[in-house]
Write an enzyme that holds these catalytic residues in place. Structure first.
Site, mmCIF file in Angstrom:
data_model
loop_
_atom_site.group_PDB
_atom_site.id
_atom_site.type_symbol
_atom_site.label_atom_id
_atom_site.label_comp_id
_atom_site.label_asym_id
_atom_site.label_seq_id
_atom_site.Cartn_x
_atom_site.Cartn_y
_atom_site.Cartn_z
ATOM 1 N N PRO A 65 -11.869 -17.726 24.625
ATOM 2 C CA PRO A 65 -11.641 -17.644 23.179
ATOM 3 C C PRO A 65 -11.934 -16.259 22.600
ATOM 4 C CG PRO A 65 -12.742 -19.696 23.707
ATOM 5 C CD PRO A 65 -12.730 -18.877 24.969
ATOM 6 N N HIS A 122 -16.835 -24.330 33.737
ATOM 7 C CA HIS A 122 -18.214 -23.925 33.954
ATOM 8 C C HIS A 122 -18.399 -23.206 35.289
ATOM 9 C CE1 HIS A 122 -18.644 -26.902 30.794
ATOM 10 N NE2 HIS A 122 -19.900 -26.530 30.614
ATOM 11 N N GLU A 180 -25.114 -18.378 21.968
ATOM 12 C CA GLU A 180 -25.326 -19.788 21.665
ATOM 13 C C GLU A 180 -26.587 -20.297 22.354
ATOM 14 O OE1 GLU A 180 -21.664 -21.349 23.097
ATOM 15 O OE2 GLU A 180 -20.481 -20.059 21.764
ATOM 16 N N LEU A 224 -21.089 -21.756 17.665
ATOM 17 C CA LEU A 224 -20.292 -21.913 18.874
ATOM 18 C C LEU A 224 -18.901 -21.344 18.584
ATOM 19 C CD1 LEU A 224 -20.232 -25.136 21.060
ATOM 20 C CD2 LEU A 224 -18.309 -23.583 20.899
ATOM 21 N N ALA A 225 -18.781 -20.028 18.685
ATOM 22 C CA ALA A 225 -17.534 -19.345 18.331
ATOM 23 C C ALA A 225 -17.519 -17.986 19.016
ATOM 24 C CB ALA A 225 -17.418 -19.185 16.819
ATOM 25 N N GLU A 226 -17.036 -17.967 20.268
ATOM 26 C CA GLU A 226 -17.109 -16.738 21.066
ATOM 27 C C GLU A 226 -16.346 -15.578 20.438
ATOM 28 O OE1 GLU A 226 -18.400 -20.055 23.537
ATOM 29 O OE2 GLU A 226 -16.592 -19.751 22.313
ATOM 30 N N PHE A 286 -21.044 -19.858 29.488
ATOM 31 C CA PHE A 286 -20.459 -20.057 30.817
ATOM 32 C C PHE A 286 -19.200 -19.210 30.928
ATOM 33 C CE2 PHE A 286 -23.007 -23.903 30.670
ATOM 34 C CZ PHE A 286 -23.443 -24.048 31.976
ATOM 35 N N ASP A 287 -18.838 -18.860 32.163
ATOM 36 C CA ASP A 287 -17.683 -17.997 32.422
ATOM 37 C C ASP A 287 -16.412 -18.477 31.741
ATOM 38 O OD1 ASP A 287 -17.434 -20.250 34.186
ATOM 39 O OD2 ASP A 287 -18.385 -19.070 35.758
ATOM 40 N N GLY A 288 -16.119 -19.772 31.813
ATOM 41 C CA GLY A 288 -14.883 -20.290 31.239
ATOM 42 C C GLY A 288 -14.846 -20.286 29.729
#
Length: 321
Positions: free
Chosen positions: A86, A126, A26, A55-57, A80-82
């Site tokens: 998904p 984050h 992203e 935006l779709a991990e 970001f880690d968090g």
């Protein structure tokens, strides 16, 4: 150069050497990523090799799996880690298992880059340290550089790996500068390394915590205590050789990490050291970690995250036995 620039240079070198290497994530193209780690790479290699994704991990990882099956070497950035969760199902139930499912005939050379850890004053999701989830999962390699030189070489080694690699980048250290030797690797991808010699206590950690361990060792030296510092670098597999050698000389060990302490990488290292170097220990292996609560609001991160004082307190407890 800073760690962020070292990663950029390492990916540039890998892309120049192999046109099957491509980047996905992203805002990594025109923007260069939130932390500007991929800055300039789309302009140099084009939009077909540096892809701005939706935006779709889960979709990013799933697409990368298909590309790897077709012979490409995708390098994914999780912003970001968090945000990795998904995609957790794709990573742990598909990516980690497909090579075994095909009895080794299918290789999945995918690198998943995850900025992780605290010290940037960010909001929820984050600032997390999810390394234990991935280190616990067979089929994944998990590594984390702590210096610019390691960042430069480890990202290239990860891209060259035939197996999927979770590449954890300590985001708080992106701007930390260090010398980079672009002529030769210092150590292999999965090797632990002694970064400071000492005689009284072994301090062990990974990622951003290595800098804190070195700060603690310098403070301890001023008080007459000699601490050896070992950078684990690879969380799966773990190279125990340098760790055990150090503990057998010092007789004491403290492991420090930003992640919560329960069922963690530090727990595993502590257990293994006590199994394999029990008769060399003069004190139990001690752990210093984030607390077993969700990562707090930014104003509390200084309390939550281990610092040099908490590490030195553990050193004192180890020496008191």
């Amino acid at each position: 150069m800073p760690i962020s620039k070292a990663l950029n240079a390492g990916m540039r070198a890998a892309m120049a050497a192999n046109d099957r290497v491509l980047l996905m994530g992203e805002d990594i193209g025109k923007l260069g990523g939130v932390f500007r780690v991929t800055e300039g790479l789309q302009a140099e290699f084009g939009e077909r090799r540096v892809l701005d994704t939706p935006l779709a991990e889960s979709g990013i990882v799933g697409t990368a799996i298909g590309l790897a099956m077709a012979g490409f070497r995708p390098v994914i950035e999780i912003q970001f880690d968090g945000f990795v969760f998904p995609a957790f199902d794709q990573i742990t139930t598909q990516l980690a298992k497909l090579t075994n499912r095909h009895e080794g005939s299918l290789q999945l050379p995918i690198v998943i880059r995850i900025p992780y850890g605290g010290h940037i004053g960010a909001v929820e999701h984050h600032q997390e340290s999810p390394e234990a989830y991935f280190a616990h999962t067979p089929g994944l390699r998990v590594v984390s550089p702590s210096t610019a030189n390691d960042a430069y070489w480890m990202i290239q080694d990860a891209i060259e790996s035939r197996d999927p690699v979770i590449f954890l980048e300590p985001k708080a250290k992106y701007w930390q500068k260090g010398e980079v030797d672009t002529s030769a690797r210092a150590v292999p991808l999965h090797a632990s390394r002694v970064v400071r010699r000492g005689t009284d206590v072994t301090l062990v950690g990974h990622g951003a915590m290595v800098t804190t361990l070195l700060q603690a060792a310098a403070l301890a030296e001023a008080e007459g205590t000699s601490c050896e510092v070992v950078d684990v670098r690879s969380l799966s597999p773990i190279d125990y050789g340098p760790i055990l050698d150090s503990v057998r000389r010092t007789g004491r060990m403290v492991y420090a990490q930003e992640a919560p302490g329960a069922v963690s990488v530090g727990s595993e290292v502590a257990a293994t050291v006590m199994e394999k170097a029990f008769y060399a220990l003069e004190a139990p292996v001690l752990r210093v970690s984030g607390f077993d609560v969700p990562f707090p609001a930014a104003k509390l991160e200084g309390i939550y995250l281990p610092d040099a004082d908490r590490i030195l307190e553990a050193v004192d407890r180890a020496l008191a036995y």
